[in-house]
Enzyme design. Structure first.
Site, short mmCIF file in Angstrom:
data_model
loop_
_atom_site.label_atom_id
_atom_site.label_comp_id
_atom_site.label_asym_id
_atom_site.label_seq_id
_atom_site.Cartn_x
_atom_site.Cartn_y
_atom_site.Cartn_z
NE ARG A 74 38.85 85.55 -56.07
CZ ARG A 74 38.10 86.59 -56.40
NH1 ARG A 74 38.57 87.82 -56.27
NH2 ARG A 74 36.89 86.43 -56.83
CG HIS A 118 35.42 87.44 -61.66
ND1 HIS A 118 36.35 87.52 -60.65
CD2 HIS A 118 35.14 88.72 -61.98
CE1 HIS A 118 36.62 88.79 -60.37
NE2 HIS A 118 35.89 89.55 -61.17
CD GLU A 163 33.43 92.61 -56.55
OE1 GLU A 163 32.95 93.25 -57.49
OE2 GLU A 163 34.41 93.02 -55.89
CG ASN A 290 36.33 90.83 -53.83
OD1 ASN A 290 36.98 89.97 -53.23
ND2 ASN A 290 35.82 90.62 -55.03
CE1 TYR A 292 40.06 96.94 -55.92
CE2 TYR A 292 37.98 95.85 -55.41
CZ TYR A 292 39.22 95.85 -56.03
OH TYR A 292 39.62 94.76 -56.76
CD GLU A 350 38.35 91.40 -56.86
OE1 GLU A 350 38.06 92.60 -57.00
OE2 GLU A 350 37.82 90.49 -57.51
#
Ligand code: FCB
Length: 451
Positions: A74, A118, A163, A290, A292, A350
Site C-alpha cells: 500500500r 494521504h 483517514e 486502519n 491501532y 493499517e
C-alpha cells in the site's frame, strides 16, 4: 491459525512519510512541507525533506518487500508531485516516478494498492481556504481522474482517502497536524467537503478508461468502549463510535450522516446543500480499516464535543507512543463493520506499533515487543474471520521507520529499521517473523493461549 486462500500480506506507507525529495523534479509544496518548515510544529524540528529518501531508494525497499515474501503493497501518491499547484498543469516527472515505482512492484509480483490522498495537500489549495472550501471537492475529482488516466493501467485497487477523520480533526480542529488550524466551523465544513470529494473521487476512478478492480477508502477506526456500564456512558460510546468510525463511511455507503449529536441535525451541522447527499453516496467496493487500539469514553455534559470525555485506562501495556495495546479491538471492529455492511469485503489497511528498538552491535534489531503485538492482533484477526468477517488482507504499518507526522522521527513503526543519518536499512526480527507469516499464510498461535 491458517488464513483464507489468496489472503494479502503487505505493508502500508504514505508519500510524505517516506519519499523526501520535497522540492525535486518539479514537485510543488504541500501543507506538510509548509507545516514542518514552521518552527515549533514538529518534535525536534524534523522535516520530511529527506525522510527515508524513498524517491531515490524505492527499488531497494521494494526488493526488501519481495524478499520478505509480501504479495501486496500500500502506497500513496503525492498530489503536489503530480500537480504542483493542485490544479491545472501536470508534472510529467512526478507521473514518471510513480510509473517506475508501480512497475517495480508489478515486476516483483507485488500487487499495488494505491491511496490518492494521504494528507499532503498542495499548499496553493490551502492558500485558497483548504478543505473547508467547497471548490476543493472538484479539484480533487480532477486530480483523481488524472491519476486514474496516467496510472490506472498499473493499479487495480485504489483508496480514495486515508483517514479522513484524522486529517480533518487534527488538521482543522486540533491544529496538531497540517495545516495547523483550530477552528470548529472550518473543521465541520472540511468534513463535508471531504465527503463530497470522496463521492466525486470514487466516480472519477470508476469512469476512467482503465477500469479499476476495486475502489475503497482507508478509514481510521477504533473500538469504542464505555468507561462504565451506565446508560449514559454507553450512549456516549455509541455517539463516539458514530462520530469517529462512521462519519465518512455511512455517508459514502448509505448517503446519510450518522446521528451523532442529538442537539443539532447533520444538515445544519455540516451545511448540507441540495444535491450534496446524492453526490456523497457512492458505495465502495471494499472498506479499509486502519486500527491501532481501542478508545474508552464517558458521558460528560461539560464537554463541548458530543458531551464525550476520553478516559485513559490504567494499563502498563502501551507502545512507546503511549497507545494502549488492546488486540481485541481488531476483532471487535472487524465484526462490527462486517455486520453493518454485509457483503462488502474488508481489508486491514493499517495496523502496527511504535517501539524504539535499535540495532545491536551485531546489527540485529531484537524487537520482541513488536512480534508479540503482531501475534496477538493477528490472532484476533483470525478469530474475526472464523466468526464470519470477510477480511481479505492485512497491511502492516509500516515497512521502514519513517516520518511520523508531528512526532518527527521519534516513533518507529517499521519492520525495517532506518538509520536516518546514513539511510541504511536493517530488517528487524519482526520483519523476518512477519515474512514467515506471509509465506505460510498462517500464524503459529495456540487458540487457548490467554490474550
Ligand atoms: C495512522 C496514519 C499513518 C501513520 C500511523 C501510525 O493514523 O494513517 O500515516 O502515521 O497512523
Amino acid at each position: 491459525m491458517s488464513f483464507p486462500k489468496g489472503f494479502l500480506w503487505g505493508t502500508a506507507s504514505a508519500s510524505f512519510q517516506i519519499e523526501g525529495a520535497w522540492d525535486q523534479d518539479g514537485k510543488g509544496e504541500s501543507i506538510w512541507d509548509r507545516f514542518s518548515h514552521t518552527p515549533g510544529k514538529i518534535k525536534k524540528s524534523c522535516t520530511g525533506d529527506v525522510a527515508c529518501d524513498f524517491y531515490h531508494r524505492y527499488a531497494e525497499d521494494i526488493r526488501t518487500q519481495a524478499e520478505l515474501g509480501l504479495n501486496a503493497s500500500r502506497i500513496s501518491l503525492s498530489w503536489p508531485r503530480i500537480m504542483p499547484a493542485g490544479k491545472g498543469s501536470i508534472n510529467p516527472k512526478g507521473i514518471d516516478f510513480y510509473k517506475r515505482v508501480l512497475d517495480e512492484l508489478l515486476a516483483r509480483n507485488i500487487e499495488p494498492w494505491v491511496t490518492l490522498y494521504h494528507w499532503d495537500l498542495p499548499q496553493p489549495l490551502e492558500d485558497i481556504g483548504g478543505w473547508p472550501n467547497r471548490d476543493l471537492a472538484n479539484y480533487f475529482r480532477d486530480y483523481a481522474a488524472i491519476c486514474a488516466d496516467y496510472l490506472g493501467d498499473r493499479v487495480g485497487h485504489w483508496m480514495v482517502f486515508n483517514e479522513p477523520w484524522i486529517f480533518t480533526v487534527l488538521g482543522y480542529l486540533q491544529g496538531a497536524h497540517a495545516p495547523g488550524r483550530r477552528d470548529i466551523a472550518a473543521a465541520l465544513r472540511a468534513m463535508h467537503v471531504v465527503n463530497l470529494a470522496q463521492g466525486l473521487g470514487v466516480r472519477a476512478l470508476r469512469e476512467a478508461r482503465h477500469k479499476p478492480a476495486a475502489v475503497g477508502t482507508a478509514f481510521s477506526m477504533s473500538s469504542v468502549h464505555p468507561a462504565t456500564g451506565s446508560e449514559d456512558d454507553r450512549a456516549a460510546a455509541t455517539r463516539w463510535h458514530r462520530f469517529c468510525n462512521l462519519l465518512f463511511l455511512d455517508t459514502v455507503m448509505k448517503g446519510r450522516y450518522p446521528e451523532i449529536d442529538t442537539r443539532r441535525a447533520p444538515e445544519e451541522m455540516f451545511d448540507v446543500r441540495a444535491g450534496d447527499m446524492e453526490i456523497i453516496l457512492a458505495p465502495l467496493d471494499f472498506i479499509g480499516i486502519n486500527l491501532y487500539s481501542r478508545t474508552v469514553v464517558a458521558d460528560d455534559k461539560n464537554r463541548e464535543t458530543l458531551n464525550v470525555r476520553q478516559v485513559h485506562p490504567e494499563t502498563k501495556n502501551r507502545t512507546d507512543f503511549g497507545w494502549e495495546v488492546y488486540p481485541a479491538a481488531l476483532s471487535e471492529i472487524a465484526l462490527s463493520i462486517a455486520k453493518d455492511y454485509p457483503g462488502v469485503p474488508l481489508y486491514i489497511t493499517e495496523n502496527g506499533c511504535s517501539y524504539g528498538d535499535a540495532p545491536g552491535a551485531d546489527g540485529r534489531v531484537r524487537d520482541e515487543r513488536r512480534i508479540d503485538f503482531n501475534r496477538r492482533y493477528l490472532a484476533e484477526l483470525w478469530r474475526a474471520i472464523q466468526a464470519g468477517a470477510d477480511v481479505r488482507g492485512y497491511f502492516h504499518w509500516t515497512l521502514t521507520d519513517n516520518f511520523e507526522w508531528a512526532e518527527g522521527f521519534e516513533q518507529r513503526f517499521g519492520l525495517v529499521y532506518c538509520d536516518f543519518d546514513t539511510q541504511r536499512r536493517y530488517v528487524k526480527d519482526s520483519g523476518r517473523w512477519y515474512s514467515g507469516i506471509a509465506r505460510s499464510n498462517a500464524l503459529d498461535f495456540d487458540p487457548n493461549e490467554k490474550m
